[in-house]
Structure formats: structure tokens, C-alpha cells
Design a protein around this motif. Structure first.
Motif, PDB file in Angstrom:
ATOM      1  N   SER A   1       1.980   7.730  -6.761  1.00  0.00           N
ATOM      2  CA  SER A   1       1.716   6.401  -7.296  1.00  0.00           C
ATOM      3  C   SER A   1       0.780   5.635  -6.359  1.00  0.00           C
ATOM      4  O   SER A   1      -0.176   4.987  -6.815  1.00  0.00           O
ATOM      5  CB  SER A   1       3.025   5.620  -7.474  1.00  0.00           C
ATOM      6  OG  SER A   1       3.811   6.180  -8.500  1.00  0.00           O
ATOM      7  N   ALA A   2       1.032   5.718  -5.061  1.00  0.00           N
ATOM      8  CA  ALA A   2       0.187   5.039  -4.091  1.00  0.00           C
ATOM      9  C   ALA A   2      -1.232   5.607  -4.103  1.00  0.00           C
ATOM     10  O   ALA A   2      -2.213   4.867  -3.978  1.00  0.00           O
ATOM     11  CB  ALA A   2       0.789   5.157  -2.694  1.00  0.00           C
ATOM     12  N   LYS A   3      -1.350   6.928  -4.259  1.00  0.00           N
ATOM     13  CA  LYS A   3      -2.661   7.566  -4.306  1.00  0.00           C
ATOM     14  C   LYS A   3      -3.473   7.101  -5.507  1.00  0.00           C
ATOM     15  O   LYS A   3      -4.708   7.010  -5.456  1.00  0.00           O
ATOM     16  CB  LYS A   3      -2.515   9.087  -4.339  1.00  0.00           C
ATOM     17  CG  LYS A   3      -1.981   9.702  -3.060  1.00  0.00           C
ATOM     18  CD  LYS A   3      -2.975   9.543  -1.915  1.00  0.00           C
ATOM     19  CE  LYS A   3      -2.485  10.230  -0.656  1.00  0.00           C
ATOM     20  NZ  LYS A   3      -3.439  10.040   0.479  1.00  0.00           N
TER      21      LYS A   3
ATOM     22  N   ILE B   1       8.251  11.788  -3.927  1.00  0.00           N
ATOM     23  CA  ILE B   1       7.070  12.409  -4.548  1.00  0.00           C
ATOM     24  C   ILE B   1       6.395  11.446  -5.510  1.00  0.00           C
ATOM     25  O   ILE B   1       5.170  11.274  -5.489  1.00  0.00           O
ATOM     26  CB  ILE B   1       7.466  13.717  -5.267  1.00  0.00           C
ATOM     27  CG1 ILE B   1       7.920  14.759  -4.244  1.00  0.00           C
ATOM     28  CG2 ILE B   1       6.292  14.260  -6.089  1.00  0.00           C
ATOM     29  CD1 ILE B   1       8.396  16.059  -4.866  1.00  0.00           C
ATOM     30  N   ASN B   2       7.186  10.813  -6.349  1.00  0.00           N
ATOM     31  CA  ASN B   2       6.634   9.864  -7.300  1.00  0.00           C
ATOM     32  C   ASN B   2       5.963   8.679  -6.592  1.00  0.00           C
ATOM     33  O   ASN B   2       4.881   8.235  -6.986  1.00  0.00           O
ATOM     34  CB  ASN B   2       7.733   9.345  -8.227  1.00  0.00           C
ATOM     35  CG  ASN B   2       7.215   8.398  -9.278  1.00  0.00           C
ATOM     36  OD1 ASN B   2       6.405   8.774 -10.132  1.00  0.00           O
ATOM     37  ND2 ASN B   2       7.672   7.159  -9.242  1.00  0.00           N
ATOM     38  N   ALA B   3       6.581   8.177  -5.522  1.00  0.00           N
ATOM     39  CA  ALA B   3       6.020   7.064  -4.766  1.00  0.00           C
ATOM     40  C   ALA B   3       4.717   7.461  -4.085  1.00  0.00           C
ATOM     41  O   ALA B   3       3.760   6.676  -4.027  1.00  0.00           O
ATOM     42  CB  ALA B   3       7.025   6.579  -3.723  1.00  0.00           C
TER      43      ALA B   3
ATOM     44  N   VAL C   1       0.814  -1.213   0.000  1.00  0.00           N
ATOM     45  CA  VAL C   1       0.000   0.000   0.000  1.00  0.00           C
ATOM     46  C   VAL C   1       0.846   1.261   0.000  1.00  0.00           C
ATOM     47  O   VAL C   1       0.401   2.326  -0.432  1.00  0.00           O
ATOM     48  CB  VAL C   1      -0.961   0.018   1.203  1.00  0.00           C
ATOM     49  CG1 VAL C   1      -1.985  -1.096   1.073  1.00  0.00           C
ATOM     50  CG2 VAL C   1      -0.202  -0.123   2.518  1.00  0.00           C
ATOM     51  N   LYS C   2       2.068   1.160   0.486  1.00  0.00           N
ATOM     52  CA  LYS C   2       2.951   2.330   0.540  1.00  0.00           C
ATOM     53  C   LYS C   2       4.397   1.882   0.445  1.00  0.00           C
ATOM     54  O   LYS C   2       4.800   0.933   1.108  1.00  0.00           O
ATOM     55  CB  LYS C   2       2.726   3.130   1.836  1.00  0.00           C
ATOM     56  CG  LYS C   2       3.555   4.388   1.928  1.00  0.00           C
ATOM     57  CD  LYS C   2       3.115   5.278   3.076  1.00  0.00           C
ATOM     58  CE  LYS C   2       3.315   4.628   4.431  1.00  0.00           C
ATOM     59  NZ  LYS C   2       3.038   5.561   5.541  1.00  0.00           N
ATOM     60  N   ASP C   3       5.147   2.541  -0.410  1.00  0.00           N
ATOM     61  CA  ASP C   3       6.567   2.249  -0.534  1.00  0.00           C
ATOM     62  C   ASP C   3       7.311   3.055   0.534  1.00  0.00           C
ATOM     63  O   ASP C   3       7.426   4.282   0.437  1.00  0.00           O
ATOM     64  CB  ASP C   3       7.058   2.622  -1.942  1.00  0.00           C
ATOM     65  CG  ASP C   3       8.486   2.139  -2.206  1.00  0.00           C
ATOM     66  OD1 ASP C   3       9.148   1.710  -1.241  1.00  0.00           O
ATOM     67  OD2 ASP C   3       8.929   2.204  -3.361  1.00  0.00           O
ATOM     68  N   VAL C   4       7.809   2.361   1.558  1.00  0.00           N
ATOM     69  CA  VAL C   4       8.471   3.065   2.664  1.00  0.00           C
ATOM     70  C   VAL C   4       9.988   3.068   2.513  1.00  0.00           C
ATOM     71  O   VAL C   4      10.697   3.621   3.354  1.00  0.00           O
ATOM     72  CB  VAL C   4       8.082   2.440   4.020  1.00  0.00           C
ATOM     73  CG1 VAL C   4       6.603   2.624   4.279  1.00  0.00           C
ATOM     74  CG2 VAL C   4       8.456   0.966   4.065  1.00  0.00           C
TER      75      VAL C   4
END
Length: 252
Positions: free
Chosen positions: A44-46, A39-41, A28-31
Motif C-alpha cells: 500500500s505504501a509503495k 504485506i498489505n501495508a 509514509v509508512k504504517d509502522v
């Protein structure tokens, strides 16, 4: 004994869906981002652009997967090819050429957890019981299935459907009992599911990703004449007749 947190929801991933022995692990989220990629991550998640992995808990029976898809095996699992001899290899090689699927699909058996490589595509789980035991899929969508499912190559009903329909002359058919995992260009919530009861569905383009084997596929003009079809701006449409089900990707 093996313990893992793969089935526990964390800040980074969750189990998005389950069916049969399969679970879909969604990140769900790239941590693990840097200041240059954050910003891109975030966006992308949104927009639901996320990595997903298929996880299979194998105890009885086995799982057949697309070649090269395995990432991790936890437990006493072994892999074998689905080739029964030189003749079977030749048959599967021919089938792979016309459908775009890999000729050799490994079968994993034993007791343990099989984790496949991550993909940015959407993983769809379908039970063949809901398709009266047989479905046909668009080329390149197969990811995995129970080893109680038979994979075969089916030809189009007519040469016109191949030449004009944009679908190709052959497709992969899945029959038997069990669950099938597909890699779809769009998520399940965007797919249009159509139940057809002795009726007709016409689609402008090759947007059907899966359909019942009981449906007859042809390509037809939108009007009775070629001139009328050209004037309408539509030309030819993919036509499905009979009784069955279709999954349609309206966007992608």
C-alpha cells in the motif's frame, strides 16, 4: 504552552505540502502493523495508498471544515456553527440535499492547531487568488477553507447539463479570498490543469473536479446529429466555454 512533534518528519509521517495556514500530514509508512497485515501495508505504501491529515495553524481568523472532520484541537480553539438562524438553516439544508455537502459546517477560531480526521483520499490545497476569487467544485470534495471564503450553491446553466452531463443540477461554489482544501480521488500530480482563454474544452464524462465560475458548462453531441454521435461511440460530452481554469482527473 503546548509542544508537539506533529510537524517533525519521523519514520512514520512527514509534512507533504503547505499552503497558507495549512499543512498536509502524510503517513509514509504504517509502522504499527502485525505479521498478518505487514504485506498489505508494505505494498500500500509503495502504491501511495496512505493516510493523510489536514492540519491548520490558526492565529487570526478561523477555519470552516466539513462536519465531523475534527480529530484534535491543540490550544485555545473554540467551535461554532455556521448557522445564523432558522432561515439560514433551512437554506443550508436545501443546499446540502442538492450538493451532497453537510448543511452545518463548524467554524474554528482562536489560537492553536486544528487536526482533522485521517483520510485515504488525496488532499489538494488551492488558493482562490489563483482562480480569480471563485471556483466551482464537484460534489463531496470540500474538506476545509479559511473563514474568509464564502460557500454557496450554484445551478447548472441548463437542464441538459444536469440530465446528460452526469454532474447533477447543483454544485458548491467557493468565492472570496483564502485557501481551500479539497479531498480528491487522485493526487495533484495526476490532475490535468487546463487554462482556457476564450476557447472550448470538451470532456467525455464527469472527470472535471473543479473549474472556474467564469466558464459556461453545457452538454453537447460529439457530432451534429444524434445518429452521428451514436455511431462515433462517444455520444455526449461535457463542454466548458469561455475563459478560466479546469482541474481534470483522468484516472480514478
Amino acid at each position: 504552552m503546548i509542544r508537539t512533534n506533529i510537524f517533525n518528519d519521523t519514520e512514520a509521517h512527514r509534512i507533504a505540502q503547505k499552503k497558507g495556514i495549512y499543512s498536509v500530514l502524510e503517513y509514509v509508512k504504517d509502522v504499527s502493523v502485525t505479521e498478518s497485515t505487514a504485506i498489505n501495508a508494505f505494498f500500500s505504501a509503495k502504491m501511495n495508498v496512505r493516510k493523510r491529515q489536514l492540519v491548520a495553524n490558526i492565529a487570526d481568523g478561523g477555519v470552516v471544515v466539513q462536519a465531523g472532520a475534527m480529530q484534535l484541537m491543540l490550544g485555545d480553539l473554540t467551535a461554532a456553527t455556521n448557522v445564523k438562524g432558522a432561515g439560514d438553516l433551512f437554506k443550508k439544508a436545501i443546499g446540502s440535499k442538492v450538493t451532497g455537502e453537510s448543511a452545518i459546517k463548524p467554524r474554528y477560531t482562536g489560537t492553536g492547531t486544528l487536526v482533522l480526521e485521517p483520510t485515504y483520499k488525496h488532499i489538494i490545497l488551492e488558493d482562490l487568488a489563483e482562480w480569480n476569487g471563485k471556483m466551482v467544485i464537484e460534489d463531496g470534495l470540500f474538506l476545509a477553507c479559511d473563514d474568509t471564503v464564502n460557500l454557496s450553491v450554484v445551478a447548472r446553466n441548463s437542464l441538459s447539463s444536469a440530465a446528460l452531463g452526469g454532474e447533477g443540477l447543483f454544485n458548491t461554489a467557493l468565492s472570496g479570498s483564502g485557501v481551500v482544501a479539497l479531498e480528491s480521488p487522485v493526487p495533484m500530480e495526476e490532475l490535468i490543469e487546463v487554462e482556457v482563454d476564450n476557447d472550448v474544452v470538451k470532456i467525455d464524462g464527469n472527470m472535471a473536479i473543479a473549474w472556474s465560475d467564469t466558464l459556461k458548462f453545457t452538454v453537447e453531441k460529439t457530432t451534429k446529429s444524434l445518429v452521428g454521435s451514436a455511431a462515433s461511440g462517444e455520444g455526449f460530452v461535457n463542454t466548458y466555454r469561455g475563459t478560466g481554469k479546469i482541474l481534470i482527473a483522468p484516472v480514478g
